[in-house]
Design a protein around this motif. Structure first.
Motif, PDB file in Angstrom:
ATOM      1  N   ALA A  48       0.841  -1.200   0.000  1.00 39.96           N
ATOM      2  CA  ALA A  48       0.000   0.000   0.000  1.00 39.96           C
ATOM      3  C   ALA A  48       0.874   1.247   0.000  1.00 39.96           C
ATOM      4  O   ALA A  48       1.977   1.243   0.538  1.00 39.96           O
ATOM      5  N   ASP A  50       2.352   4.794   1.154  1.00 45.53           N
ATOM      6  CA  ASP A  50       2.596   5.314   2.498  1.00 45.53           C
ATOM      7  C   ASP A  50       1.403   6.116   2.999  1.00 45.53           C
ATOM      8  O   ASP A  50       0.780   6.861   2.250  1.00 45.53           O
ATOM      9  N   LYS A  52      -1.452   5.040   3.873  1.00 45.75           N
ATOM     10  CA  LYS A  52      -2.740   4.415   3.584  1.00 45.75           C
ATOM     11  C   LYS A  52      -2.871   3.145   4.409  1.00 45.75           C
ATOM     12  O   LYS A  52      -1.912   2.636   4.967  1.00 45.75           O
ATOM     13  N   ASP A  53      -4.073   2.613   4.463  1.00 47.36           N
ATOM     14  CA  ASP A  53      -4.320   1.335   5.115  1.00 47.36           C
ATOM     15  C   ASP A  53      -3.614   0.246   4.319  1.00 47.36           C
ATOM     16  O   ASP A  53      -2.978   0.511   3.303  1.00 47.36           O
ATOM     17  N   TYR A  54      -3.708  -0.986   4.739  1.00 53.56           N
ATOM     18  CA  TYR A  54      -3.016  -2.080   4.060  1.00 53.56           C
ATOM     19  C   TYR A  54      -4.020  -3.080   3.483  1.00 53.56           C
ATOM     20  O   TYR A  54      -5.185  -3.096   3.859  1.00 53.56           O
ATOM     21  N   ASP A  77      -8.699  -4.419  -0.845  1.00 53.10           N
ATOM     22  CA  ASP A  77      -7.669  -3.392  -1.053  1.00 53.10           C
ATOM     23  C   ASP A  77      -8.042  -2.129  -0.278  1.00 53.10           C
ATOM     24  O   ASP A  77      -8.524  -1.143  -0.848  1.00 53.10           O
ATOM     25  N   PRO A  79      -6.479   0.407   0.892  1.00 53.06           N
ATOM     26  CA  PRO A  79      -6.032   1.734   0.465  1.00 53.06           C
ATOM     27  C   PRO A  79      -7.024   2.425  -0.483  1.00 53.06           C
ATOM     28  O   PRO A  79      -6.997   3.637  -0.629  1.00 53.06           O
ATOM     29  N   GLN A  80      -7.938   1.655  -1.099  1.00 48.09           N
ATOM     30  CA  GLN A  80      -8.950   2.221  -1.995  1.00 48.09           C
ATOM     31  C   GLN A  80     -10.234   2.606  -1.256  1.00 48.09           C
ATOM     32  O   GLN A  80     -11.190   3.056  -1.886  1.00 48.09           O
ATOM     33  N   ASN A  84      -9.850   6.507   3.011  1.00 46.15           N
ATOM     34  CA  ASN A  84      -8.476   6.772   2.587  1.00 46.15           C
ATOM     35  C   ASN A  84      -8.433   7.677   1.354  1.00 46.15           C
ATOM     36  O   ASN A  84      -7.390   7.832   0.729  1.00 46.15           O
ATOM     37  N   THR A  90     -13.120  -1.669  -3.061  1.00 47.41           N
ATOM     38  CA  THR A  90     -11.929  -2.326  -2.521  1.00 47.41           C
ATOM     39  C   THR A  90     -11.792  -3.801  -2.896  1.00 47.41           C
ATOM     40  O   THR A  90     -10.722  -4.371  -2.730  1.00 47.41           O
TER      41      THR A  90
END
Length: 163
Positions: A48, A50, A52-54, A77, A79-80, A84, A90
């Motif tokens: 992911a 930097d 952002k979530d993982y 996903d 980070p989507q 975020n 996601t």
């Protein structure tokens, strides 16, 4: 951060392990897990951005088509996710159609979830010919204390065209 992991074995005998490790989705391979250690397929790693979530909840499935392993990892996903700054779509698949050399990621969610992200589960079913059907649990709203899920499934013809 969790250490989710999932395994699948191809008819060619290779075993694949998809894991979450230090904020990255990794795919590892072994020709015989009883005697040969798993090694990371470097090109498969998804990290992911930097801040952002993982990625979450990997689910690996493999099918051998004309002597080549086709490897698919369904995952959430995060980070989507809307929180975020993403679209909220996601539900994704990271996949290789050449035994793990080249990897791509595609979003499979076609509608925007009502709760800013999909639920964690992205489950894959693959036929012997390599046709995929996916299932996701999509959050349609977040009213009350728990998100209200609605099951959705679809055949991913855009991936089939890559065969």
């Amino acid at each position: 951060m969790d250490g989710d992991a999932t395994l699948d074995r191809s008819t060619a005998g290779n075993c694949y392990l998809a894991t979450l490790f230090q904020g990255s989705l990794k795919v590892r391979q072994s020709s015989n897990p009883a005697t040969v250690p798993f090694t990371t397929i470097a090109a498969a790693t998804y990290t992911a951005p930097d801040g952002k979530d993982y990625p979450d909840q990997p689910w690996v499935r493999v099918v051998n088509v004309t002597n080549t392993d086709h490897i698919f990892v369904g995952f959430n996903d995060l980070p989507q996710a809307g929180y975020n700054g993403g679209s909220g779509k996601t539900a994704s698949i990271r996949y290789s159609l050449d035994g793990g050399t080249v990897w791509r990621t595609t979003v499979i969610e076609k509608t925007t979830p009502g709760a800013a992200w999909d639920a964690a589960q992205v489950r894959l079913a693959i036929s012997a010919e390599g046709r995929r059907t996916t299932g996701t649990l999509s959050r349609k709203s977040s009213e009350g204390s728990l998100p209200q899920p609605a099951i959705s499934s679809r055949v991913e013809s855009h991936l089939q065209s890559l065969m």
